[in-house]
Design an enzyme around this catalytic site. Structure first.
Site, PDB file in Angstrom:
ATOM      1  N   ASP A 147      37.162  27.411  37.856  1.00  0.00           N
ATOM      2  CA  ASP A 147      37.398  28.754  37.910  1.00  0.00           C
ATOM      3  C   ASP A 147      38.296  29.311  36.834  1.00  0.00           C
ATOM      4  O   ASP A 147      38.960  28.719  36.185  1.00  0.00           O
ATOM      5  CB  ASP A 147      38.075  28.720  39.178  1.00  0.00           C
ATOM      6  CG  ASP A 147      37.277  28.553  40.634  1.00  0.00           C
ATOM      7  OD1 ASP A 147      35.948  28.283  40.343  1.00  0.00           O
ATOM      8  OD2 ASP A 147      37.795  28.074  41.582  1.00  0.00           O
ATOM      9  N   LYS A 148      37.869  30.602  36.795  1.00  0.00           N
ATOM     10  CA  LYS A 148      38.942  31.460  35.772  1.00  0.00           C
ATOM     11  C   LYS A 148      40.280  31.035  35.552  1.00  0.00           C
ATOM     12  O   LYS A 148      41.069  30.803  34.660  1.00  0.00           O
ATOM     13  CB  LYS A 148      38.530  32.936  35.901  1.00  0.00           C
ATOM     14  CG  LYS A 148      39.166  33.587  34.834  1.00  0.00           C
ATOM     15  CD  LYS A 148      38.735  35.216  34.886  1.00  0.00           C
ATOM     16  CE  LYS A 148      39.302  36.030  33.625  1.00  0.00           C
ATOM     17  NZ  LYS A 148      38.998  37.367  33.869  1.00  0.00           N
TER      18      LYS A 148
END
Length: 234
Positions: free
Chosen positions: A102-103
């Site tokens: 995920d970012k």
């Protein structure tokens, strides 16, 4: 393989730049000047550019310590991607991340152009283990170890496989979790079932490959031969 493709794949330069090097009489194969870009070369040939030996390697493997704020993709018109962290000289054809983080998730991310290894590491049939360090907003109870070991059903009805949870006894807001799949936001959703919010998430291992503790955030390095071999045995 054509000599221009050979050198371009090894990031000596673009096809045009390689052609210019050939015209400038700077490329040799087995000591003989290359006169045409279409000349074929074999794995056993000795290729030199300006007297520097260029050894052909089909596959490349990099370990990246992914920072937060970067998306796991090869390109994006608006956001910075993990491939943007790789120097141009190392952006070999087909290089891509294995899986995704995920970012806002940090830590170990493997990038390779070895499609077969990429497939093997992500195949649900392989059950390759991935371990994360997790920091939560509230303390974790020992009961959660049992719940995760049984496998849980997410809020949307998705069932996830059993996971191993190890709680830091000195700080019960911190723990390590090992999963064997990679569903969308899986770890955050698993803890969310028990009203626990993930404050920080960092991947520290994938299969037999562990994050190099000396690798700074945003930095990367090539895997050693021993690491590549161990990863293929995962």
């Amino acid at each position: 393989m054509r000599i221009d493709k050979y050198l371009a794949n090894m990031k000596v330069g673009s096809r045009k730049e390689v052609h210019d090097l050939i015209k400038a009489k700077k490329v040799t194969v087995n000591g003989q000047l290359v006169k045409q870009a279409k000349q074929q070369v074999a794995d056993t040939d000795i290729v030199k550019v300006a007297d520097e030996i260029i050894t052909y390697e089909q596959f490349h493997y990099f370990m990246l310590n992914k920072p937060a704020g970067v998306i796991t993709a090869t390109e994006d018109p608006q956001q910075k991607t993990v491939l943007d962290l790789i120097e141009h000289k190392d952006r070999y054809q087909g290089l891509s991340p294995v899986g995704r983080l995920d970012k806002d998730t940090t830590g170990l991310l493997l990038l390779t152009n070895d499609g077969q290894l990429n497939h093997n590491l992500l195949s649900p049939k392989k059950h390759v283990a991935k371990t994360y360090f997790v920091e939560l907003d509230y303390e974790v109870s020992d009961e959660l170890i049992v719940n995760f070991a049984k496998g849980v059903t997410l809020a949307d009805g998705t069932k996830v496989s059993p996971a191993q949870l190890n709680i830091d006894k000195s700080n019960k807001k911190q723990c390590f979790i090992t999963i064997h799949e990679g569903k969308f936001h899986q770890i955050k959703r698993m803890f969310g079932l028990f009203d626990l919010g993930v404050v920080r998430l960092k991947r520290i291992s994938m299969g037999n490959l562990s994050l190099d503790e000396n690798l700074l955030l945003g930095k990367y390095r090539e895997l050693t031969k021993a690491e590549i071999s161990a990863l293929k045995d995962s």
